[in-house]
Design a protein around this motif. Sequence first.
Motif, mmCIF file in Angstrom:
data_model
loop_
_atom_site.group_PDB
_atom_site.id
_atom_site.type_symbol
_atom_site.label_atom_id
_atom_site.label_comp_id
_atom_site.label_asym_id
_atom_site.label_seq_id
_atom_site.Cartn_x
_atom_site.Cartn_y
_atom_site.Cartn_z
ATOM 1 N N ALA A 122 0.798 -1.223 0.000
ATOM 2 C CA ALA A 122 0.000 0.000 0.000
ATOM 3 C C ALA A 122 0.833 1.277 0.000
ATOM 4 C CB ALA A 122 -0.951 0.003 1.193
ATOM 5 N N LYS A 123 2.007 1.229 0.536
ATOM 6 C CA LYS A 123 2.819 2.438 0.661
ATOM 7 C C LYS A 123 4.004 2.409 -0.299
ATOM 8 C CE LYS A 123 0.345 4.146 3.915
ATOM 9 N NZ LYS A 123 -0.458 5.320 3.681
ATOM 10 N N LEU A 124 4.277 3.564 -0.901
ATOM 11 C CA LEU A 124 5.329 3.701 -1.898
ATOM 12 C C LEU A 124 6.700 3.273 -1.366
ATOM 13 C CD1 LEU A 124 6.104 4.672 -4.729
ATOM 14 C CD2 LEU A 124 6.394 6.952 -3.768
ATOM 15 N N ARG A 125 7.014 3.642 -0.149
ATOM 16 C CA ARG A 125 8.336 3.312 0.407
ATOM 17 C C ARG A 125 8.490 1.814 0.631
ATOM 18 N NH1 ARG A 125 8.913 8.660 4.262
ATOM 19 N NH2 ARG A 125 9.019 10.081 2.490
ATOM 20 N N ARG A 126 7.423 1.129 1.052
ATOM 21 C CA ARG A 126 7.493 -0.336 1.181
ATOM 22 C C ARG A 126 7.644 -0.977 -0.192
ATOM 23 N NH1 ARG A 126 3.687 0.056 5.519
ATOM 24 N NH2 ARG A 126 1.930 -0.512 4.192
ATOM 25 N N ARG A 127 6.916 -0.448 -1.183
ATOM 26 C CA ARG A 127 7.054 -0.990 -2.545
ATOM 27 C C ARG A 127 8.485 -0.815 -3.042
ATOM 28 N NH1 ARG A 127 2.052 1.589 -3.271
ATOM 29 N NH2 ARG A 127 2.998 3.240 -4.533
ATOM 30 N N TYR A 128 9.091 0.318 -2.739
ATOM 31 C CA TYR A 128 10.479 0.553 -3.164
ATOM 32 C C TYR A 128 11.408 -0.488 -2.545
ATOM 33 C CZ TYR A 128 14.694 2.906 -4.618
ATOM 34 O OH TYR A 128 15.903 3.180 -5.206
ATOM 35 N N VAL A 129 11.253 -0.735 -1.260
ATOM 36 C CA VAL A 129 12.085 -1.742 -0.578
ATOM 37 C C VAL A 129 11.871 -3.118 -1.210
ATOM 38 C CG1 VAL A 129 12.427 -2.991 1.601
ATOM 39 C CG2 VAL A 129 12.221 -0.495 1.615
ATOM 40 N N LEU A 130 10.618 -3.481 -1.464
ATOM 41 C CA LEU A 130 10.317 -4.794 -2.034
ATOM 42 C C LEU A 130 10.874 -4.920 -3.453
ATOM 43 C CD1 LEU A 130 6.697 -5.162 -0.672
ATOM 44 C CD2 LEU A 130 8.713 -6.462 0.054
ATOM 45 N N LYS A 131 10.746 -3.867 -4.257
ATOM 46 C CA LYS A 131 11.320 -3.911 -5.608
ATOM 47 C C LYS A 131 12.847 -3.997 -5.533
ATOM 48 C CE LYS A 131 9.011 -0.310 -7.118
ATOM 49 N NZ LYS A 131 8.500 0.762 -8.007
ATOM 50 N N PHE A 153 9.213 -13.504 1.588
ATOM 51 C CA PHE A 153 9.389 -12.691 0.385
ATOM 52 C C PHE A 153 9.062 -13.488 -0.874
ATOM 53 C CE2 PHE A 153 11.816 -10.987 -3.171
ATOM 54 C CZ PHE A 153 11.398 -9.657 -3.157
ATOM 55 N N ASP A 154 9.419 -14.759 -0.893
ATOM 56 C CA ASP A 154 9.169 -15.578 -2.080
ATOM 57 C C ASP A 154 7.682 -15.698 -2.397
ATOM 58 O OD1 ASP A 154 11.856 -15.957 -2.597
ATOM 59 O OD2 ASP A 154 11.961 -17.782 -1.384
ATOM 60 N N GLU A 155 6.841 -15.660 -1.369
ATOM 61 C CA GLU A 155 5.401 -15.720 -1.603
ATOM 62 C C GLU A 155 4.877 -14.424 -2.212
ATOM 63 O OE1 GLU A 155 3.076 -17.314 1.636
ATOM 64 O OE2 GLU A 155 4.881 -18.232 2.446
ATOM 65 N N LEU A 156 5.535 -13.329 -1.938
ATOM 66 C CA LEU A 156 5.121 -12.025 -2.438
ATOM 67 C C LEU A 156 5.813 -11.665 -3.754
ATOM 68 C CD1 LEU A 156 3.232 -9.807 -1.374
ATOM 69 C CD2 LEU A 156 5.202 -8.785 -0.246
ATOM 70 N N ARG A 157 6.882 -12.362 -4.091
ATOM 71 C CA ARG A 157 7.705 -12.036 -5.270
ATOM 72 C C ARG A 157 6.911 -11.853 -6.556
ATOM 73 N NH1 ARG A 157 12.984 -12.335 -7.076
ATOM 74 N NH2 ARG A 157 13.762 -13.212 -5.132
ATOM 75 N N PRO A 158 6.011 -12.762 -6.941
ATOM 76 C CA PRO A 158 5.311 -12.571 -8.222
ATOM 77 C C PRO A 158 4.521 -11.264 -8.293
ATOM 78 C CG PRO A 158 4.908 -14.772 -7.357
ATOM 79 C CD PRO A 158 5.625 -14.016 -6.292
ATOM 80 N N ILE A 159 3.945 -10.869 -7.187
ATOM 81 C CA ILE A 159 3.181 -9.621 -7.170
ATOM 82 C C ILE A 159 4.122 -8.425 -7.243
ATOM 83 C CG2 ILE A 159 1.571 -8.215 -5.814
ATOM 84 C CD1 ILE A 159 0.550 -10.952 -4.677
ATOM 85 N N VAL A 160 5.242 -8.487 -6.537
ATOM 86 C CA VAL A 160 6.222 -7.393 -6.567
ATOM 87 C C VAL A 160 6.810 -7.267 -7.971
ATOM 88 C CG1 VAL A 160 8.399 -6.540 -5.619
ATOM 89 C CG2 VAL A 160 6.746 -7.648 -4.115
ATOM 90 N N GLU A 161 7.063 -8.383 -8.640
ATOM 91 C CA GLU A 161 7.567 -8.334 -10.016
ATOM 92 C C GLU A 161 6.567 -7.634 -10.927
ATOM 93 O OE1 GLU A 161 8.339 -12.492 -10.656
ATOM 94 O OE2 GLU A 161 10.427 -12.301 -9.988
ATOM 95 N N GLN A 162 5.286 -7.929 -10.749
ATOM 96 C CA GLN A 162 4.252 -7.272 -11.559
ATOM 97 C C GLN A 162 4.191 -5.781 -11.255
ATOM 98 O OE1 GLN A 162 2.561 -8.710 -14.046
ATOM 99 N NE2 GLN A 162 1.751 -6.692 -14.515
ATOM 100 N N VAL A 163 4.294 -5.417 -9.989
ATOM 101 C CA VAL A 163 4.298 -3.997 -9.599
ATOM 102 C C VAL A 163 5.483 -3.294 -10.243
ATOM 103 C CG1 VAL A 163 4.672 -2.434 -7.635
ATOM 104 C CG2 VAL A 163 3.015 -4.301 -7.454
ATOM 105 N N LYS A 164 6.640 -3.937 -10.258
ATOM 106 C CA LYS A 164 7.841 -3.340 -10.854
ATOM 107 C C LYS A 164 7.647 -3.125 -12.350
ATOM 108 C CE LYS A 164 12.798 -3.846 -11.350
ATOM 109 N NZ LYS A 164 13.977 -4.670 -11.119
ATOM 110 N N ILE A 165 7.103 -4.116 -13.038
ATOM 111 C CA ILE A 165 6.867 -3.991 -14.479
ATOM 112 C C ILE A 165 5.912 -2.839 -14.753
ATOM 113 C CG2 ILE A 165 5.743 -5.111 -16.457
ATOM 114 C CD1 ILE A 165 6.887 -7.791 -15.307
ATOM 115 N N GLU A 166 4.837 -2.775 -13.988
ATOM 116 C CA GLU A 166 3.852 -1.716 -14.208
ATOM 117 C C GLU A 166 4.410 -0.340 -13.889
ATOM 118 O OE1 GLU A 166 0.171 -2.697 -12.289
ATOM 119 O OE2 GLU A 166 0.042 -4.603 -13.367
#
Length: 125
Positions: free
Chosen positions: A37-46, A103-116
Motif C-alpha cells: 500500500a505504501k510507496l516506500r514499502r514498494r520501493y524496498v520490495l522492488k 518474500f518468495d510468496e510475495l515475489r510474483p506480485i512485486v515483479e508485476q508492480v515493478k513492471i507496471e
Amino acid sequence: MEETLGSSSSLSTWFGVSVVENRVHLINMDGSHFLLAKLRRRYVLKYLLDNEHGNAREIASEIDGETRDIHISLVHNHLPRLADHSIIEYDHRSGDFARADGFDELRPIVEQVKIESESSIPILE
C-alpha cells in the motif's frame, strides 16, 4: 478470529495474512495489498527483487537526497512492518535488512508492480 489446528498449531488472520506457529503466509490479495500500500514499502520490495539484503540509510538516499525523513519512516514504520510479516529479516540497530522466506510468496506480485511502474507513462502538464 483464532482457530485451533491440532494440539500445538494455531491460525489467526489479520489483514488477510495468516500466522501459523509465528510464521506468516499470505493467503489472499488483501494481505499483499496491505504490504504494497505504501510507496516506500514498494520501493524496498522492488529493491529486494535484485538484492538479497540492504540498509535503511542506503535505501533512503536512493529514494531521495533528503534522507532524514525517509530514513525515519523506513526504520520506524515500513521495515518493521515487513519484518512483522516475515517478508524481511530486520536489524533495528544497524538498519540492515535481508529477504526472509515470506518474500518468495510475495515475489510474483512485486515483479508485476515493478513492471507496471517501469512501463507507466508520466502525465505531462
